[in-house]
Design a protein around this motif. Structure first.
Motif, PDB file in Angstrom:
ATOM      1  N   THR A 239      26.052  24.375 -10.650  1.00 13.46           N
ATOM      2  CA  THR A 239      26.541  23.434 -11.655  1.00 13.46           C
ATOM      3  C   THR A 239      28.062  23.320 -11.575  1.00 13.46           C
ATOM      4  N   CYS A 240      28.560  22.096 -11.522  1.00 16.57           N
ATOM      5  CA  CYS A 240      30.014  21.886 -11.546  1.00 16.57           C
ATOM      6  C   CYS A 240      30.528  22.400 -12.882  1.00 16.57           C
ATOM      7  N   GLN A 241      31.519  23.296 -12.832  1.00 15.48           N
ATOM      8  CA  GLN A 241      32.015  23.929 -14.054  1.00 15.48           C
ATOM      9  C   GLN A 241      32.879  22.993 -14.890  1.00 15.48           C
ATOM     10  N   LYS A 242      33.252  21.857 -14.309  1.00 12.59           N
ATOM     11  CA  LYS A 242      34.055  20.913 -15.084  1.00 12.59           C
ATOM     12  C   LYS A 242      33.189  19.843 -15.741  1.00 12.59           C
ATOM     13  N   CYS A 243      32.361  19.152 -14.944  1.00 11.82           N
ATOM     14  CA  CYS A 243      31.632  18.009 -15.516  1.00 11.82           C
ATOM     15  C   CYS A 243      30.180  18.336 -15.833  1.00 11.82           C
ATOM     16  N   GLY A 244      29.694  19.497 -15.376  1.00 14.42           N
ATOM     17  CA  GLY A 244      28.334  19.904 -15.718  1.00 14.42           C
ATOM     18  C   GLY A 244      27.239  19.320 -14.834  1.00 14.42           C
TER      19      GLY A 244
ATOM     20  N   LEU B 109      32.872  23.563  -8.211  1.00 12.58           N
ATOM     21  CA  LEU B 109      33.172  22.196  -8.654  1.00 12.58           C
ATOM     22  C   LEU B 109      32.453  21.189  -7.761  1.00 12.58           C
ATOM     23  N   CYS B 110      32.220  19.995  -8.303  1.00 14.34           N
ATOM     24  CA  CYS B 110      31.728  18.901  -7.466  1.00 14.34           C
ATOM     25  C   CYS B 110      32.931  18.314  -6.723  1.00 14.34           C
ATOM     26  N   ASN B 111      32.651  17.479  -5.763  1.00 12.06           N
ATOM     27  CA  ASN B 111      33.705  16.888  -4.945  1.00 12.06           C
ATOM     28  C   ASN B 111      34.759  16.169  -5.790  1.00 12.06           C
ATOM     29  N   SER B 112      34.330  15.386  -6.777  1.00 13.48           N
ATOM     30  CA  SER B 112      35.340  14.598  -7.496  1.00 13.48           C
ATOM     31  C   SER B 112      36.127  15.466  -8.476  1.00 13.48           C
ATOM     32  N   CYS B 113      35.505  16.473  -9.074  1.00 15.41           N
ATOM     33  CA  CYS B 113      36.272  17.396  -9.926  1.00 15.41           C
ATOM     34  C   CYS B 113      37.218  18.260  -9.089  1.00 15.41           C
ATOM     35  N   HIS B 114      36.804  18.577  -7.864  1.00 18.09           N
ATOM     36  CA  HIS B 114      37.668  19.361  -6.979  1.00 18.09           C
ATOM     37  C   HIS B 114      38.913  18.542  -6.610  1.00 18.09           C
TER      38      HIS B 114
HETATM   39 ZN   LIG Z   1      32.296  17.815 -11.498  1.00 16.91          ZN
END
Ligand SMILES: [Zn+2]
Length: 129
Positions: A28-33, A65-70
């Motif tokens: 799970t992306c820790q920023k956007c979930g 993180l996902c690519n866009s949050c990274h």
């Molecule tokens: Zn994300």
């Protein structure tokens, strides 16, 4: 080109770290979930991995993180730091104390980190059963 023993263990530690962080953060992306897989599933360092080798494989210094949050993380360092401090206050305090410390690593340090990470991975895999 042949890799040195140091390059080989660095690669093994990076691979172990990636597997552990994915398990610990539950894909799970820790920023956007968002649920993340494959190349969209990226271990991201708080203190950049080139800055401090000890923190490169410290699980408290890494979040999934996902690519866009990274991308957001790297393009917005000030917002990113305050997001992290807010989301993980004790981890923020912990990594902050290492920010200006440089570390020199011997082969035995790498090997010690490798056994710690392997034990952690076993723990996480055990929990999943
Ligand atoms: Zn994300």
């Amino acid at each position: 080109m042949a890799k040195t023993p140091r390059q080989r263990i660095v690669k093994r530690l990076d691979d172990l770290l990636r597997e552990i962080v994915r398990l610990r953060d539950n894909d799970t992306c820790q920023k956007c979930g968002k649920t993340v897989y494959g190349s969209n599933s990226q271990p991201s360092h708080v203190i950049a991995k080139g800055r401090c080798l000890l923190l490169r494989w410290d699980l408290l210094n890494v979040k999934l993180l996902c690519n866009s949050c990274h991308r957001w993380w790297h393009l917005n360092p000030i917002n990113a730091a305050s997001w992290f401090a807010d989301r993980f206050p004790s981890r923020y305090d912990y990594v902050k104390q290492y920010e200006y410390k440089l570390s020199r690593m011997r082969m035995s340090d790498f090997q010690q980190i490798e056994s710690l990470l392997k034990a952690k991975l076993q723990d996480l895999k055990g929990d999943a059963k």
